[in-house]
Design an enzyme around this catalytic site. Structure first.
Site, PDB file in Angstrom:
ATOM      1  CG  ASP B 107      -1.981   1.000   1.294  1.00  0.00           C
ATOM      2  OD1 ASP B 107      -3.013   0.899   0.612  1.00  0.00           O
ATOM      3  OD2 ASP B 107      -1.738   1.958   2.060  1.00  0.00           O
ATOM      4  CG  HIS B 152      -8.927   6.568  -0.158  1.00  0.00           C
ATOM      5  ND1 HIS B 152      -9.312   5.655  -1.109  1.00  0.00           N
ATOM      6  CD2 HIS B 152      -7.633   6.301   0.101  1.00  0.00           C
ATOM      7  CE1 HIS B 152      -8.301   4.861  -1.383  1.00  0.00           C
ATOM      8  NE2 HIS B 152      -7.260   5.229  -0.677  1.00  0.00           N
ATOM      9  CD1 TRP B 153      -5.602   7.218  -2.727  1.00  0.00           C
ATOM     10  CD2 TRP B 153      -4.467   7.843  -4.549  1.00  0.00           C
ATOM     11  NE1 TRP B 153      -4.642   6.268  -2.981  1.00  0.00           N
ATOM     12  CE2 TRP B 153      -3.938   6.630  -4.085  1.00  0.00           C
ATOM     13  CE3 TRP B 153      -3.919   8.438  -5.689  1.00  0.00           C
ATOM     14  CZ2 TRP B 153      -2.866   5.990  -4.725  1.00  0.00           C
ATOM     15  CZ3 TRP B 153      -2.866   7.798  -6.318  1.00  0.00           C
ATOM     16  CH2 TRP B 153      -2.337   6.584  -5.843  1.00  0.00           C
ATOM     17  CE1 TYR B 206      -3.930   7.437   0.499  1.00  0.00           C
ATOM     18  CE2 TYR B 206      -3.185   7.824   2.740  1.00  0.00           C
ATOM     19  CZ  TYR B 206      -3.717   6.989   1.789  1.00  0.00           C
ATOM     20  OH  TYR B 206      -4.028   5.694   2.118  1.00  0.00           O
ATOM     21  CG  HIS B 268      -6.040  -3.153   1.101  1.00  0.00           C
ATOM     22  ND1 HIS B 268      -5.304  -2.867  -0.034  1.00  0.00           N
ATOM     23  CD2 HIS B 268      -5.604  -2.293   2.057  1.00  0.00           C
ATOM     24  CE1 HIS B 268      -4.471  -1.868   0.222  1.00  0.00           C
ATOM     25  NE2 HIS B 268      -4.628  -1.499   1.481  1.00  0.00           N
TER      26      HIS B 268
END
Lengths: 291, 289
Positions: B107, B152-153, B206, B268
């Site tokens: 991730d 969400h990014w 991010y 995930h």
């Protein structure tokens, strides 16, 4: 605000729509956007009322209008349903044909009114939007960042509701502060109208449902109508300091959806009727009254 | 129940620009494991003991995450760039005596792992990327599907708002099942997500991704630079990498000449959900004594 206007709640059979009505003349329906209420028109409605019968409405779920139960397919908050609300309101008020102007979400309802009730709309104005389907089909990383709230608010119940509901005033201040020319631009009475509504969990939920509908059922309707065109004259206005300007050819996006499009950008952010009321009034008078 | 990471040391190690909390143990060729969001190094608690039978395993909290220090806030978010985090990890490995090592990243950790291999080809012998493609490749594939799935990014990249929204109720936002994660891992994760500084640090990761990290990828690609080491790409079959990119390995092909990979049947959080399969795939790839 809205001095000389009367307040009225119109029963459409499906829900109650709150309106302020004032003036005399041909009917002009005014629709607000997110996360606001009919109060966005308070600086232009009195002048318009000297020439038109002005109907400033709260969309279902927003402001003082009814809060119908949401449905799993979001049909209760789709633009087709919201447009039907407004068509029924105008029928109840005795107006067969009318002009309409919509800002933000209200612009999407206006778009749908022009397609679903074409025979009733004489002229239409959309403020600071491009068509919903166009945005989804042309999204890029930059646009997804600029419009992140479209994706955020469309997340399944109840994640956005909980995150916003923890501090609704903060969310309102952020939205009104960052998309326009600053928070100070808004009149205290208008802000009170927005906050009174926004502090109610059912309003936040309805707004989320509005965006969930936009990301699902509204797109189905828009795809089915891909070849349909708005037949009445359409005016598009948008803010030069907003996110669309420079990123989209706004008039071109509407030229794909309508046969008779005019419009221009105004020197302001997203909240045109509150940031540039005089210019909006002038544009409306020119477009709706022909002078 | 035995404690997690039995036999491992837990230390805080200062390197230039960062103070890293790190768990390390085992013996053999060194491997660096980099966790993702919103986890800490304890996400590896089921994988690290398996690897430690044949390898020296080093699991830090990434800068900005867990118990490691927070990078400095800068307008361009360069403090949380993967370049800066890769440099900190390189320095950490040097402090532990490892000049050449293998890296696996999951991730967000996969971006730092990738950057470590790109920026320091002399140090990284093998790179394993778990559930990731280079950031630029992801962003250039931002279609409606991507924007909906990875919204969400774009939410995280907004200034200030996500911190306020998330910190109002971190458990609601991040979720996390103590049974599935393991109690100690969950407790470590929970301490992180309830620390406002850590939530901010994770979001900065991010924010850097959409700007400075993308620019670093773009510069590498424009210069024709590729990975110098073998690449193993693993992805979770029940996550969305295939949904988003179709042929995941094809996305990587221009970045790596020595490329292999496959899906693992899990969701995930691969290290928590399929630790045995993941460890086997890594052991098959990493160098042995």
């Amino acid at each position: 605000m809205f001095e000389g206007f009367s307040d009225l709640s119109v029963d459409t059979g499906e829900t109650e729509i709150f309106i302020r009505r004032g003036g005399e003349g041909p009917p002009l329906l005014l629709l607000h956007g997110f996360p606001q209420t009919h109060a966005i028109w308070h600086l232009v409605a009195p002048d318009l009322a000297r020439h038109f019968t002005v109907i400033a409405a709260d969309l279902r779920g927003y402001g003082r209008s009814g809060k119908p139960a949401s449905t799993p397919d979001h049909a209760a908050h789709c633009k087709r349903t919201m447009a039907r609300d407004m068509a029924t309101v105008m029928t109840r008020l005795g107006f067969d044909r009318f002009a309409v102007a919509g800002h933000d979400r209200g612009g999407r309802v206006t778009h749908r009114l022009c397609l679903d009730h074409a025979e009733r709309v004489t002229r239409a104005a959309v403020l600071d939007i491009i068509p919903t389907l166009t945005w989804f089909e042309q999204v890029t990383a930059k646009r997804a960042l600029d419009y992140y709230h479209w994706l955020f608010l469309a997340q399944p119940f109840d994640l956005p509701e909980r995150l916003i509901g923890g501090d609704p005033d903060y969310y309102m201040h952020q939205k009104l502060g960052s998309w326009g020319s600053g928070f100070d631009r808004f009149a205290p009475e208008a802000m009170a109208s927005y906050l009174d509504a926004w502090r109610r969990p059912e309003v936040v939920h309805a707004a989320c449902e509005d965006y969930r509908a936009a990301a699902s059922i509204d797109l189905e309707h828009d795809r089915a109508d891909r070849d349909a065109r708005i037949r009445c004259p359409l005016l598009a206005l948008w803010g030069e300091k907003g996110r669309m300007h420079g990123e989209f050819d706004v008039l071109a996006t509407w030229a794909e959806k309508a046969t008779d499009v005019t419009g221009r950008s105004l020197p302001c952010g997203h909240y045109l009727p509150e940031e540039q009321p005089k210019m909006v009034l002038d544009e409306f008078m020119r477009f709706f009254a022909g002078g | 129940m035995p404690p997690i990471f039995a036999g491992f040391a837990l230390e805080t190690i200062e390197v230039p620009g960062a103070r890293l909390r790190v768990r390390h143990g085992g013996a053999g060729p060194p491997v660096l494991l980099l966790h993702g969001h919103p986890r800490t190094h304890t996400t590896w608690h089921r994988v690290a003991p398996i690897l430690a039978r044949s390898h020296t395993v080093v699991c830090p909290d990434l800068p900005g995450f867990g118990g490691s220090s927070q990078p400095p806030d800068r307008p361009d978010h360069a403090g949380s760039s993967k370049r800066a985090k890769a440099a900190a990890c390189l320095a950490l490995m040097a402090r532990l005596g490892h000049r050449r090592f293998a890296v696996a990243g999951h991730d967000r950790g996969s971006y730092t792992a990738f950057r470590l291999a790109m920026d320091h080809p002399g140090a990284v012998t093998h790179l394993a990327v778990l559930d990731g493609v280079p950031i630029i490749e992801a962003l250039e594939r931002c279609t409606e599907r991507f924007a909906r799935a990875w919204w969400h990014w774009f939410f995280y990249a907004q200034p200030v708002r996500p911190e306020r929204a998330i910190l109002a109720d971190p458990d609601a936002w991040y979720g996390g099942d103590p049974v599935a994660m393991g109690l100690e891992n969950h407790a470590d994760f929970r301490a992180a997500i309830h620390d406002p500084a850590v939530v901010h640090g994770m979001l900065e990761d991010y924010r850097a991704g959409l700007g400075v990290d993308r620019a670093h990828d773009a510069a590498d690609r424009a210069a024709g630079r590729q990975l110098a080491c073998p690449l193993l790409c693993l992805w979770s079959a029940r996550d969305d990498l295939e949904f988003l990119y179709g042929d995941v390995l094809a996305v990587w092909r221009r970045w790596a000449t020595d490329l292999r990979g496959h899906a693992i049947d899990c969701g995930h959080h691969m290290a928590e959900e399929a630790p045995t399969d993941l460890a086997a795939a890594l052991l098959d790839f990493f160098p042995r004594d």
